[in-house]
Motif scaffolding. Structure first.
Motif, short mmCIF file in Angstrom:
data_model
loop_
_atom_site.label_atom_id
_atom_site.label_comp_id
_atom_site.label_asym_id
_atom_site.label_seq_id
_atom_site.Cartn_x
_atom_site.Cartn_y
_atom_site.Cartn_z
N MET A 1 0.83 -1.20 0.00
CA MET A 1 0.00 0.00 0.00
C MET A 1 0.87 1.26 0.00
N GLN A 2 0.41 2.28 -0.72
CA GLN A 2 1.18 3.49 -0.82
C GLN A 2 1.21 4.29 0.47
N SER A 3 0.23 4.10 1.36
CA SER A 3 0.07 4.98 2.50
C SER A 3 1.01 4.69 3.65
N ASP A 4 1.86 3.66 3.57
CA ASP A 4 2.75 3.33 4.66
C ASP A 4 3.71 4.47 4.97
N GLU A 5 3.98 5.35 4.02
CA GLU A 5 4.97 6.39 4.17
C GLU A 5 4.44 7.62 4.89
N ILE A 6 3.13 7.75 5.09
CA ILE A 6 2.60 8.94 5.74
C ILE A 6 1.64 8.56 6.86
N GLU A 7 1.56 9.43 7.85
CA GLU A 7 0.71 9.21 9.01
C GLU A 7 -0.76 9.40 8.63
N LEU A 8 -1.62 8.50 9.10
CA LEU A 8 -3.04 8.62 8.77
C LEU A 8 -3.70 9.81 9.48
N SER A 9 -3.16 10.26 10.60
CA SER A 9 -3.70 11.44 11.31
C SER A 9 -5.17 11.26 11.66
N LEU A 10 -5.44 10.26 12.50
CA LEU A 10 -6.79 9.98 12.94
C LEU A 10 -6.83 10.00 14.47
N PRO A 11 -6.96 11.18 15.08
CA PRO A 11 -6.88 11.28 16.54
C PRO A 11 -8.02 10.56 17.24
N ILE A 12 -7.74 10.09 18.43
CA ILE A 12 -8.76 9.48 19.29
C ILE A 12 -9.42 10.59 20.10
N ILE A 13 -10.76 10.54 20.21
CA ILE A 13 -11.50 11.57 20.93
C ILE A 13 -11.78 11.08 22.35
N ALA A 14 -11.54 11.95 23.32
CA ALA A 14 -11.77 11.60 24.72
C ALA A 14 -13.25 11.61 25.05
N ASP A 15 -13.65 10.84 26.06
CA ASP A 15 -15.06 10.76 26.47
C ASP A 15 -15.47 11.91 27.40
N SER A 16 -14.51 12.60 27.98
CA SER A 16 -14.83 13.56 29.03
C SER A 16 -15.11 14.97 28.54
N GLU A 17 -15.31 15.14 27.23
CA GLU A 17 -15.52 16.48 26.69
C GLU A 17 -16.92 17.01 27.00
N ASP A 18 -17.04 18.35 26.97
CA ASP A 18 -18.32 19.02 27.16
C ASP A 18 -19.31 18.56 26.09
N LYS A 19 -20.55 18.22 26.51
CA LYS A 19 -21.53 17.68 25.57
C LYS A 19 -22.78 18.56 25.48
N THR A 20 -22.63 19.84 25.79
CA THR A 20 -23.79 20.75 25.77
C THR A 20 -24.12 21.25 24.37
N SER A 21 -23.19 21.20 23.43
CA SER A 21 -23.42 21.72 22.08
C SER A 21 -23.94 20.60 21.18
N PRO A 22 -25.12 20.79 20.55
CA PRO A 22 -25.63 19.75 19.65
C PRO A 22 -24.72 19.51 18.45
N LEU A 23 -24.08 20.57 17.94
CA LEU A 23 -23.17 20.40 16.82
C LEU A 23 -21.97 19.57 17.25
N LYS A 24 -21.41 19.90 18.39
CA LYS A 24 -20.25 19.17 18.89
C LYS A 24 -20.60 17.70 19.13
#
Length: 344
Positions: A1-24
């Motif tokens: 696969m060609q993508s081995d040379e670059i980072e996929l850049s897919l961060p993990i999202i924490a569970d403890s974030e503020d959840k008051t915004s419907p968009l968020k």
């Protein structure tokens, strides 16, 4: 696969974030669902929000850690999105992805007049690389209305690639040649990509080179001379190109026709309208098909009407439901058909 040379850049999202915004909340939910698929498929460019909440008329695309926010203006009198919407959206994206405003790029979308063209809007020349199913592409989020890769055709490109091995491929209205690059990496023996723009044909060449694929210098061989293999990019008006190509006797196993809805380039003799011109495009495409060949025709026009009676003898199957990616599943983003002279 060609993508081995670059980072996929897919961060993990924490569970403890503020959840008051419907968009968020919605962005967080969508991204968590898509991240598993993206990591498995070696893809780091996809849509994470698509006008799902009426109060937020936005489409938000993730590109290897950068974010493209498209605001759909409600009236032509609006020049910019409301400041409070920008602030809330930027806050949500920075919070979820530990990003900064410099990595969030806003664009305004509004229905334009038929004769109005999308022009280059900047000259930053800031390109970066993303990965789609292991294939690399150059992206620019600053200089053009479109980014260099139409995310909604990800599954269509995969479909073409799945049957491309050993085939000759013609890609009309090729833009930055993404269909052709996928096909070439999947083993197509020959690809020809046709577009009228110098900018996009150059960009397409860069995409081939980015994936270590050779691009042949283009020339016009006599009718009895054919390329045996490789990749060719042609700068031409597709309507005029098709006339000459049919006369030449060329044949292709796979033809992709993904035209704009409307185009009024200075390089064209007249305005292009997909509703008026699709009959010509497909009939010329059928004349170029080799035995057992297939055309993939698509359009983003929601008002488009397809009349199969214009193509007597052809076998036509609408495959739109198979080509809409999971991140566009709530949209009518495009329609797509397979067209051939044999059962498909």
């Amino acid at each position: 696969m060609q993508s081995d040379e670059i980072e996929l850049s897919l961060p993990i999202i924490a569970d403890s974030e503020d959840k008051t915004s419907p968009l968020k909340n919605r962005i967080r939910k969508n991204y968590r669902h898509l991240r598993k698929w993206a990591k498995r498929t070696e893809t780091n460019c996809f849509r994470i929000y698509d006008r799902e909440i009426p109060h937020y008329p936005l489409a938000i695309d993730y590109y290897a850690g950068r974010l493209c926010v498209q605001h759909f203006l409600r009236t032509r009198d609006m020049d910019e999105p409301p400041a409070e919407l920008v602030a809330e959206t930027n806050d949500a994206l920075c919070s979820i992805f530990a990003s900064t405003p410099e990595l969030i790029h806003w664009r305004n979308r509004i229905k334009r007049e038929k004769t109005q063209q999308y022009e280059k809007s900047g000259a930053f020349n800031e390109f970066f690389t993303v990965v789609e199913y292991g294939v690399k592409f150059k992206i620019n989020l600053l200089d053009y209305l479109d980014t260099g890769l139409f995310l909604d055709h990800r599954e269509t490109r995969k479909m073409v690639a799945s049957i491309a091995a050993g085939k000759r491929v013609l890609n009309l209205f090729a833009y930055t040649c993404s269909f052709s690059v996928h096909a070439a990496l999947a083993g197509a023996v020959f690809t020809k990509s046709v577009d009228m723009s110098n900018t996009y044909t150059d960009w397409g060449r860069d995409n081939f080179l980015l994936n270590s694929l050779v691009v042949l210098p283009h020339h016009n061989p006599p009718p009895n001379q054919r390329f045996e293999g490789g990749n060719v990019i042609v700068r031409a008006d597709c309507l005029k190109f098709l006339i000459d190509e049919v006369i030449s006797g060329a044949k292709y196993d796979i033809i992709i026709i993904d035209p704009p809805t409307i185009s009024r380039s200075k390089k064209m003799d007249r305005m292009f309208d997909v509703q008026e011109d699709y009959i010509f495009l497909i009939n010329k495409g059928l004349a170029l098909l080799a035995d057992q060949g297939v055309i993939f025709f698509s359009t983003n026009s929601l008002k488009f009407s397809f009349d199969p009676s214009n193509f007597p003898g052809a076998v036509i199957t609408e495959i739109s439901h198979k080509t809409i990616p999971l991140d566009f599943s709530k949209s009518r983003i495009h329609r797509c058909w397979k067209i051939a002279y044999t059962k498909i």
